[in-house]
Each structure stands twice: as structure tokens, then as C-alpha cells.
Design an enzyme around this catalytic site. Sequence first.
Site, PDB file in Angstrom:
ATOM      1  N   LYS A  82      -0.628   4.631  -8.422  1.00 33.40           N
ATOM      2  CA  LYS A  82      -0.536   5.948  -9.038  1.00 33.40           C
ATOM      3  C   LYS A  82       0.743   6.058  -9.876  1.00 33.40           C
ATOM      4  O   LYS A  82       0.719   6.528 -11.003  1.00 33.40           O
ATOM      5  CB  LYS A  82      -0.550   7.052  -7.971  1.00 33.40           C
ATOM      6  CG  LYS A  82      -0.167   8.390  -8.587  1.00 33.40           C
ATOM      7  CD  LYS A  82      -0.044   9.543  -7.658  1.00 33.40           C
ATOM      8  CE  LYS A  82       0.805  10.612  -8.336  1.00 33.40           C
ATOM      9  NZ  LYS A  82       0.856  11.866  -7.638  1.00 33.40           N
ATOM     10  N   PRO A  84      -8.761  -0.815   9.080  1.00 32.54           N
ATOM     11  CA  PRO A  84      -7.878   0.297   9.440  1.00 32.54           C
ATOM     12  C   PRO A  84      -6.430  -0.189   9.443  1.00 32.54           C
ATOM     13  O   PRO A  84      -6.141  -1.275   9.938  1.00 32.54           O
ATOM     14  CB  PRO A  84      -8.312   0.690  10.854  1.00 32.54           C
ATOM     15  CG  PRO A  84      -9.363  -0.266  11.269  1.00 32.54           C
ATOM     16  CD  PRO A  84      -9.662  -1.205  10.161  1.00 32.54           C
ATOM     17  N   GLY A 130     -10.880  -2.785   3.582  1.00 37.01           N
ATOM     18  CA  GLY A 130     -11.413  -1.654   4.338  1.00 37.01           C
ATOM     19  C   GLY A 130     -10.907  -1.611   5.783  1.00 37.01           C
ATOM     20  O   GLY A 130     -11.301  -0.770   6.572  1.00 37.01           O
ATOM     21  N   GLY A 183      -4.471  -4.222  -3.884  1.00 39.80           N
ATOM     22  CA  GLY A 183      -5.467  -3.180  -4.131  1.00 39.80           C
ATOM     23  C   GLY A 183      -4.739  -1.943  -4.598  1.00 39.80           C
ATOM     24  O   GLY A 183      -4.231  -1.182  -3.791  1.00 39.80           O
ATOM     25  N   HIS A 184      -4.630  -1.782  -5.904  1.00 37.03           N
ATOM     26  CA  HIS A 184      -3.881  -0.645  -6.448  1.00 37.03           C
ATOM     27  C   HIS A 184      -4.862   0.439  -6.883  1.00 37.03           C
ATOM     28  O   HIS A 184      -5.652   0.233  -7.795  1.00 37.03           O
ATOM     29  CB  HIS A 184      -3.013  -1.099  -7.621  1.00 37.03           C
ATOM     30  CG  HIS A 184      -1.899  -2.001  -7.191  1.00 37.03           C
ATOM     31  ND1 HIS A 184      -1.107  -2.689  -8.067  1.00 37.03           N
ATOM     32  CD2 HIS A 184      -1.440  -2.320  -5.958  1.00 37.03           C
ATOM     33  CE1 HIS A 184      -0.215  -3.386  -7.391  1.00 37.03           C
ATOM     34  NE2 HIS A 184      -0.402  -3.193  -6.113  1.00 37.03           N
ATOM     35  N   ASP A 228       0.819  -1.225   0.000  1.00 36.90           N
ATOM     36  CA  ASP A 228       0.000   0.000   0.000  1.00 36.90           C
ATOM     37  C   ASP A 228       0.849   1.270   0.000  1.00 36.90           C
ATOM     38  O   ASP A 228       0.527   2.237   0.681  1.00 36.90           O
ATOM     39  CB  ASP A 228      -0.957   0.028   1.204  1.00 36.90           C
ATOM     40  CG  ASP A 228      -1.846  -1.194   1.244  1.00 36.90           C
ATOM     41  OD1 ASP A 228      -2.288  -1.623   0.182  1.00 36.90           O
ATOM     42  OD2 ASP A 228      -2.076  -1.716   2.348  1.00 36.90           O
ATOM     43  N   LYS A 281       1.656   2.504  -5.081  1.00 38.48           N
ATOM     44  CA  LYS A 281       2.340   2.112  -6.320  1.00 38.48           C
ATOM     45  C   LYS A 281       1.457   2.322  -7.541  1.00 38.48           C
ATOM     46  O   LYS A 281       1.943   2.646  -8.612  1.00 38.48           O
ATOM     47  CB  LYS A 281       2.727   0.615  -6.261  1.00 38.48           C
ATOM     48  CG  LYS A 281       3.739   0.296  -5.177  1.00 38.48           C
ATOM     49  CD  LYS A 281       4.082  -1.186  -5.160  1.00 38.48           C
ATOM     50  CE  LYS A 281       3.003  -2.072  -4.603  1.00 38.48           C
ATOM     51  NZ  LYS A 281       2.654  -1.877  -3.198  1.00 38.48           N
ATOM     52  N   THR A 286      -5.879 -11.442   3.802  1.00 40.04           N
ATOM     53  CA  THR A 286      -7.029 -10.811   3.155  1.00 40.04           C
ATOM     54  C   THR A 286      -8.164 -11.828   2.975  1.00 40.04           C
ATOM     55  O   THR A 286      -9.244 -11.455   2.534  1.00 40.04           O
ATOM     56  CB  THR A 286      -6.634 -10.237   1.779  1.00 40.04           C
ATOM     57  OG1 THR A 286      -6.112 -11.319   0.995  1.00 40.04           O
ATOM     58  CG2 THR A 286      -5.587  -9.145   1.907  1.00 40.04           C
ATOM     59  N   LEU A 306       3.611  12.615   1.039  1.00 39.09           N
ATOM     60  CA  LEU A 306       4.345  13.544   1.900  1.00 39.09           C
ATOM     61  C   LEU A 306       3.369  14.470   2.627  1.00 39.09           C
ATOM     62  O   LEU A 306       3.568  14.819   3.791  1.00 39.09           O
ATOM     63  CB  LEU A 306       5.326  14.366   1.045  1.00 39.09           C
ATOM     64  CG  LEU A 306       6.140  15.392   1.814  1.00 39.09           C
ATOM     65  CD1 LEU A 306       7.142  14.712   2.742  1.00 39.09           C
ATOM     66  CD2 LEU A 306       6.890  16.331   0.872  1.00 39.09           C
TER      67      LEU A 306
HETATM   68  P1  IMP Z   1      -2.535 -12.666   2.109  1.00 40.43           P
HETATM   69  O1  IMP Z   1      -1.683 -12.112   1.040  1.00 40.43           O
HETATM   70  O2  IMP Z   1      -4.005 -12.431   1.908  1.00 40.43           O
HETATM   71  O3  IMP Z   1      -2.206 -14.104   2.413  1.00 40.43           O
HETATM   72  O4  IMP Z   1      -2.198 -11.869   3.474  1.00 40.43           O
HETATM   73  C1  IMP Z   1      -0.938 -11.988   4.097  1.00 40.43           C
HETATM   74  C2  IMP Z   1      -0.477 -10.657   4.672  1.00 40.43           C
HETATM   75  O5  IMP Z   1      -0.192  -9.766   3.617  1.00 40.43           O
HETATM   76  C3  IMP Z   1      -1.520  -9.965   5.541  1.00 40.43           C
HETATM   77  O6  IMP Z   1      -0.876  -9.263   6.577  1.00 40.43           O
HETATM   78  C4  IMP Z   1      -2.155  -8.982   4.587  1.00 40.43           C
HETATM   79  O7  IMP Z   1      -2.714  -7.877   5.246  1.00 40.43           O
HETATM   80  C5  IMP Z   1      -0.949  -8.575   3.770  1.00 40.43           C
HETATM   81  N1  IMP Z   1      -1.315  -8.101   2.434  1.00 40.43           N
HETATM   82  C6  IMP Z   1      -1.700  -8.839   1.386  1.00 40.43           C
HETATM   83  N2  IMP Z   1      -1.926  -8.058   0.327  1.00 40.43           N
HETATM   84  C7  IMP Z   1      -1.655  -6.806   0.714  1.00 40.43           C
HETATM   85  C8  IMP Z   1      -1.666  -5.547   0.023  1.00 40.43           C
HETATM   86  O8  IMP Z   1      -1.964  -5.424  -1.165  1.00 40.43           O
HETATM   87  N3  IMP Z   1      -1.312  -4.481   0.764  1.00 40.43           N
HETATM   88  C9  IMP Z   1      -0.950  -4.577   2.059  1.00 40.43           C
HETATM   89  N4  IMP Z   1      -0.910  -5.712   2.733  1.00 40.43           N
HETATM   90  C10 IMP Z   1      -1.268  -6.833   2.057  1.00 40.43           C
END
Ligand code: IMP
Length: 443
Positions: free
Chosen positions: A18, A304, A302, A40-41, A13, A16, A129, A332
Site C-alpha cells: 500500500k 494463518p 493463505g 505477496g504485496h 507482510d 508495504k 513458501t 493501527l
Molecule cells: P522462503 O522465502 O519461501 O524460503 O521462506 C522462508 C521464510 O520466509 C518462511 O518463514 C516464510 O514464511 C517467510 N516468508 C517468505 N516470504 C514472505 C513474505 O512475503 N512475507 C512473510 N513471510 C515470508
Amino acid sequence: MPNVVVVGAQWGDEAKGKLVDVLASHVDVVVRYQGGNNAGHTVIVGREKFVFQSLPSGILRPDCRCVIGCGVVVDPASMIEEMEALVQRGVSLDGNLYISKNAHLIMPYHPALDRATESKAGKRRIGTTGKGVGPAYADKAGRIGIRMADLLDQRLFREKLEYNVIQKNRILREIYDAETFSVESILGPYLRFAGWLAPYITDTALLLSQWMNAGRSVLFEGAQGTMLDIDHGTYPFITSSSTTAGGACTGSGIPPTKIDGCLGISKAYCRRVGEGPFPTELHGETADLLRSRGNEYGAVTGRPRRTGWADAVALRYAVRINGMDTLAITKLDVLDACETVKICTGYRYQGDVLTEFPEEERIWHEAEPVYEEHSGWQTSTQGLREYAELPTKAREYLERLSELIGVGFGVVSTGPERDETILMPDSPLTQWYPSLRGSIPPR
Ligand code: IMP
């Protein structure tokens, strides 16, 4: 033409999406090489917001070809939904989306196993996720996964599915007391998905090689971030793929000799979603301030996000593991409201100060961050497009961070819009893409 890997330098997150979208108009091809619909881009174009889970962020650029590489795991239902939503919004996918025959499928039993495992993991919960990404990669490594090419071979698909359903049902029923699946309930929808996706499924490694030989420029879009890498991240609190630059080669079938550079992306502060170590994590007022100003809620779930100060130890590690030539610093403006801003320069553990990122889980959890404190600039940087326009204190903060991590910033992003971007004139980025210079108009 340069072939560049874009990777997250933190726990995902980093905004990337953008950056990839901005760069996509200067490259011919964008490749996703790992991860699945756990990503989630977010890309903002004018008043429109797009969130991509499986598709490469370059898909909004009509001249840009987009590839889903062999290192990605694809949930076909989710991908088709994403494709249909884009088509409804007027984005054409014909002739610019290619999916690797070697990419593995996320099957309905994978999210079920993901959720079941998490529900029984207690304090070893990862906070996934829940999309089935880990179990899909486990099947791939266990050599029982089902690939896109198998989906197109009805007899083989049924054979592999039958084997898996028997095995998964036993695990779901006997270990987790969870719902099971029938072959027929999966076969029907998946054969429909096969018909839908067939025109896009191809030998993408061969295509990429041919395009590169013809001088086309390829951008590899990493998902998640360095600290979530299966080998180099904070294991086991990671995702199950190779999120770092090396993954771009294995996840697309392109040799390392064809890669010209690596661009890292980091927020000006730090955040993570899910469980696991986070040495500079904040709680209380400052954490809330960063969360609300940064809108730190997971793009897919969604949830936090946890927030904290910039961690120069972890960033320097990310620079080393990925061989980052330059870094784009994003959000920033989130720090604009802070009276003081801090940078973590080391971890205090059992009387020592560690300045290299450790590999022991205990140290990640127990180390105390050592901070350097800087006074804040307390004025808006939102939307600025020239480095000289930044308040002196903001520049000092960035320059100190860059000094600590050992790499310069090629871009400073000052807002979600494509043109809310400061481009540093002499960075590797502008050498790779000279046309970038004229593309971000001054205010
Ligand atoms: P998984 O990829 O669903 O197996 O989750 C494993 C870990 O990676 C968890 O802590 C998720 O929150 C984190 N994670 C997976 N995809 C993302 C992402 O796109 N952004 C941030 N954290 C992610």
C-alpha cells in the site's frame, strides 16, 4: 530527486504494498531488489484488489517505471502469469517494466528441492513458501545458477540446464526419493518464456544509473522484512535474500552514495508466518482477535499468521540495521478493539533483561518478553486522515512506541485504501516528497 529504500521492519507482510503504491505517484521508478514470488504485496484501489508476487507494486501507476533488479530470483512462469493477469485488467506493461539480465531464474527443480528439504527437516523446518526461492539463491551462491541473460542465449542455457538437471536429479532421487526432471521438459517451456520476456530483459543497473543522473527519483521496494534477512534475521528461520536496506544496492547495482534515505514499515502489532522465533507471540483470545481483525492470512499461501504485541526491541534493531529515517505504522485500526495494548521493552533471559536484539537462537526461543501495558482506546480509527483525530490513547501508544524505538512515524495507515492514510507534516517523508502533502485529501 530523492532515492529512498522502503523496507519491512518486522517478519514481512507489514503492508508495504500500500505504501509503495501511495509513494509511486511521487517517484519516477520503483525497483524490486530481492526475493522472488514468495512475496505477496497487496494493493487495494477502489473495489479492486491486486496481489503482486514478483512485480513491483508501482506497476499500477502508468507514469512509473518498474524494475526487477539483479538481486531478485524470477520464476518466469509465475511472472508471466502475473503480467498476463494485469494486462487483462487493463494495466499496460509496455515501456514500464524492465528485468535485469543478472537476475537469477527459479527453475522447476527449485520448488521441488524446497519442498523435499522441508519435508525431511523435522523440527528444523523453516515453513517456506515452497516457491523454490532458497534453492535458487543457493545455486546463485554456488555459482551454478542460471541468469536471465543465459535464458536469452539458447546454447548456454541448454548447457547450464543439462549440468543442473544431472546434479539436481541425483539429489532429488538419492537423498529425497522425489520426482526427477528431464532437460527436454524444462527446455521447451523455458525457451517459450524467453521469447515472452525478451523485450523486458535489459541492463537495469545501467538504466537506473542513467535515470538517476538525469534527476529521476527511485524508490527501492523491499520484500519480506528485516527479521527475515539472510544476515540480520532470525537465522536459519529466514528467507534467503538481503531484505534489509543494504540489499537495495547490491540487488540493483546502485552505489550506497546514491541512496538518500530509508523508510521502514511496521504494523502496530507484530505477526509472522512460517516457523521460527517470535518473542512476543500470543496464543488464545487476543491472538485470534488480532488475526481476525488484521486478516492475518499469508497473501501467497493463505496460511494463518502468528500474531503478537509490538516488539520495541526488534523494531529498534530494525531501525539500526537499516538506518531508517522514519517509519510508517500500518493497521493501527486492528488494535481498536483491545482493552489493553502491550509493547515489549526487553527480553528476560537467565535473570537479565536484554534491551538489544540478541543473536543467539536459544535466547530468541527461550527469552520472556517484558511488557509495558497501556489502556486501549476502544474506538474506531479506521479511515482517519488527521493525526489530531486519533483518540488520545492511540496517540499516546504511538508516541511511546516511537520513543522506545528512537525514530518518528512519518505515516500512520488507517485502512487499506490509498487515502486512508495520516501523513505527519514534518517527517523526512514529506521532505523527500513535498508533493505528498497535497495528495491525501482531508475527509
Ligand atoms: P522462503 O522465502 O519461501 O524460503 O521462506 C522462508 C521464510 O520466509 C518462511 O518463514 C516464510 O514464511 C517467510 N516468508 C517468505 N516470504 C514472505 C513474505 O512475503 N512475507 C512473510 N513471510 C515470508
